[in-house]
Design an enzyme around this catalytic site. Structure first.
Site, PDB file in Angstrom:
ATOM      1  N   ASP A  19      -1.352  -2.702 -10.474  1.00 30.26           N
ATOM      2  CA  ASP A  19      -0.679  -1.411 -10.626  1.00 30.26           C
ATOM      3  C   ASP A  19      -1.624  -0.482 -11.371  1.00 30.26           C
ATOM      4  O   ASP A  19      -1.644  -0.428 -12.596  1.00 30.26           O
ATOM      5  CB  ASP A  19       0.643  -1.595 -11.382  1.00 30.26           C
ATOM      6  N   ALA A  20      -2.458   0.208 -10.583  1.00 33.03           N
ATOM      7  CA  ALA A  20      -3.533   1.015 -11.167  1.00 33.03           C
ATOM      8  C   ALA A  20      -3.356   2.506 -10.877  1.00 33.03           C
ATOM      9  O   ALA A  20      -3.961   3.336 -11.533  1.00 33.03           O
ATOM     10  CB  ALA A  20      -4.875   0.538 -10.625  1.00 33.03           C
ATOM     11  N   LYS A  21      -2.531   2.825  -9.897  1.00 31.65           N
ATOM     12  CA  LYS A  21      -2.233   4.213  -9.519  1.00 31.65           C
ATOM     13  C   LYS A  21      -3.509   5.049  -9.419  1.00 31.65           C
ATOM     14  O   LYS A  21      -3.648   6.084 -10.070  1.00 31.65           O
ATOM     15  CB  LYS A  21      -1.228   4.824 -10.483  1.00 31.65           C
ATOM     16  N   ARG A  22      -4.433   4.593  -8.547  1.00 29.88           N
ATOM     17  CA  ARG A  22      -5.711   5.298  -8.379  1.00 29.88           C
ATOM     18  C   ARG A  22      -5.635   6.271  -7.207  1.00 29.88           C
ATOM     19  O   ARG A  22      -4.586   6.452  -6.597  1.00 29.88           O
ATOM     20  CB  ARG A  22      -6.839   4.281  -8.176  1.00 29.88           C
ATOM     21  N   THR A  36      -1.646  -0.016  -6.283  1.00 30.95           N
ATOM     22  CA  THR A  36      -0.841   1.209  -6.179  1.00 30.95           C
ATOM     23  C   THR A  36      -1.785   2.412  -6.163  1.00 30.95           C
ATOM     24  O   THR A  36      -2.773   2.457  -6.907  1.00 30.95           O
ATOM     25  CB  THR A  36       0.153   1.336  -7.349  1.00 30.95           C
TER      26      THR A  36
END
Ligand SMILES: O=C(O)c1cc(=O)[nH]c(=O)n1[C@@H]1O[C@H](COP(=O)(O)O)[C@@H](O)[C@H]1O
Length: 271
Positions: A91-94, A118
């Site tokens: 879950d890194a939301k890059r 993510t």
């Protein structure tokens, strides 16, 4: 991991539980702080306690990056420790311009060998595409997030009709297949699931927000499930910090078991 393998795990465990590893040194039991790597020690005990009920683990990268090199090492050890048949979701939301996204993708999908990452869709097609170039790996695009501020942009009405999150769901389907793309939909936004399933009937959805954020698992299952389950429901704090004492792993196991039992019921009811 392929879609068939993921669905196979869901059927085998009668569960679509994702355990969130949002490991915070200020919240883990004090006695672990004396160990060589408290974050890994905590995660190891949580994984041992919950692996029989979980089909996925979601380490939230912020909680590791916050501790610099040591945090990153704890993350690598944690990923290596997770049983091979369990889906691992960074879950890194890059998401950035293409050549930068390519390096983010390399970090998480190749070097760390996670199954999924993510990604924020805000920068559009060329920012997402580099994450889609790995076999049997997944991009999980933020669609309708669980936080209150999600409404600031995601629910804006577009001049051509529909809301922004609906356009994210529609447009991004041109970029990858249902074997590569999932979407984040917060459990706190379960009222939108019927509409979301009209736009993405076959995709898997990652649904955070049950437990600490108060989303309803029943509503998510009732309105979000498709004929291959199509759901990974995450709980982080509700499981891993259910007890902050020495019995934390036993209590985490109980909480995971409770969710799994409820999921088993919905799988037999709605699948
Ligand atoms: O992408 C996510 O996982 C995510 C999206 C979202 O809309 N809401 C959300 O809470 N999350 C993440 O899901 C986890 C939820 O944690 P708990 O509220 O403790 O169960 C955190 O790691 C959040 O960063």
């Amino acid at each position: 991991m392929t879609r068939a393998e993921l669905f196979g795990q869901i059927q085998k465990k009668n569960s679509f539980l994702c355990v969130g590893l949002d490991t915070d040194l200020n919240k883990i039991p004090k006695h672990l702080l004396n160990t060589e790597d408290p974050i890994f020690e905590f995660n190891k005990r949580i994984i041992d306690a919950t692996a029989q009920y979980a089909v996925a683990y979601k380490p939230n990268i912020a909680f590791y990056e916050a501790y610099g090199v040591k945090g990153w090492q704890s993350l690598e050890k944690t990923i290596a420790y997770i049983p091979k048949d369990i889906f691992i979701l960074a879950d890194a939301k890059r998401g950035d311009i293409g050549n930068t996204s390519k390096m983010y993708a390399k970090a998480f999908l190749e070097n760390m060998n996670c199954d999924a990452i993510t990604v924020a869709p805000y920068m559009g097609e060329d920012s997402v595409k580099p994450f889609l170039e790995f076999d049997n790996k997944w991009v999980i695009l933020l669609a309708l997030t669980s936080n209150a501020g999600g409404k600031d942009f995601q629910n804006l009405e577009l001049t051509q009709g529909g809301e922004l999150y609906e356009e994210v769901l529609r447009k991004s389907q041109e970029w990858g297949t249902t074997d590569q793309l999932m979407y984040v939909v917060g459990a706190t936004r379960a009222e939108a699931l019927t509409n979301i399933r009209k736009i993405v009937p076959d995709h898997f959805l990652l649904v955070p927000g049950v437990g600490a954020q108060g989303g309803s698992l029943k509503d998510v299952a009732q309105y979000g499930m498709n004929n291959q389950c199509g759901l990974l429901v995450n709980s982080s704090r509700g499981i891993i910090y259910a007890s902050q004492e020495e019995d934390f792993a036993e209590v985490a196991e109980e909480k995971a078991r409770e969710l799994q039992l409820e999921m088993q019921q919905y799988l037999s009811e709605f699948l």
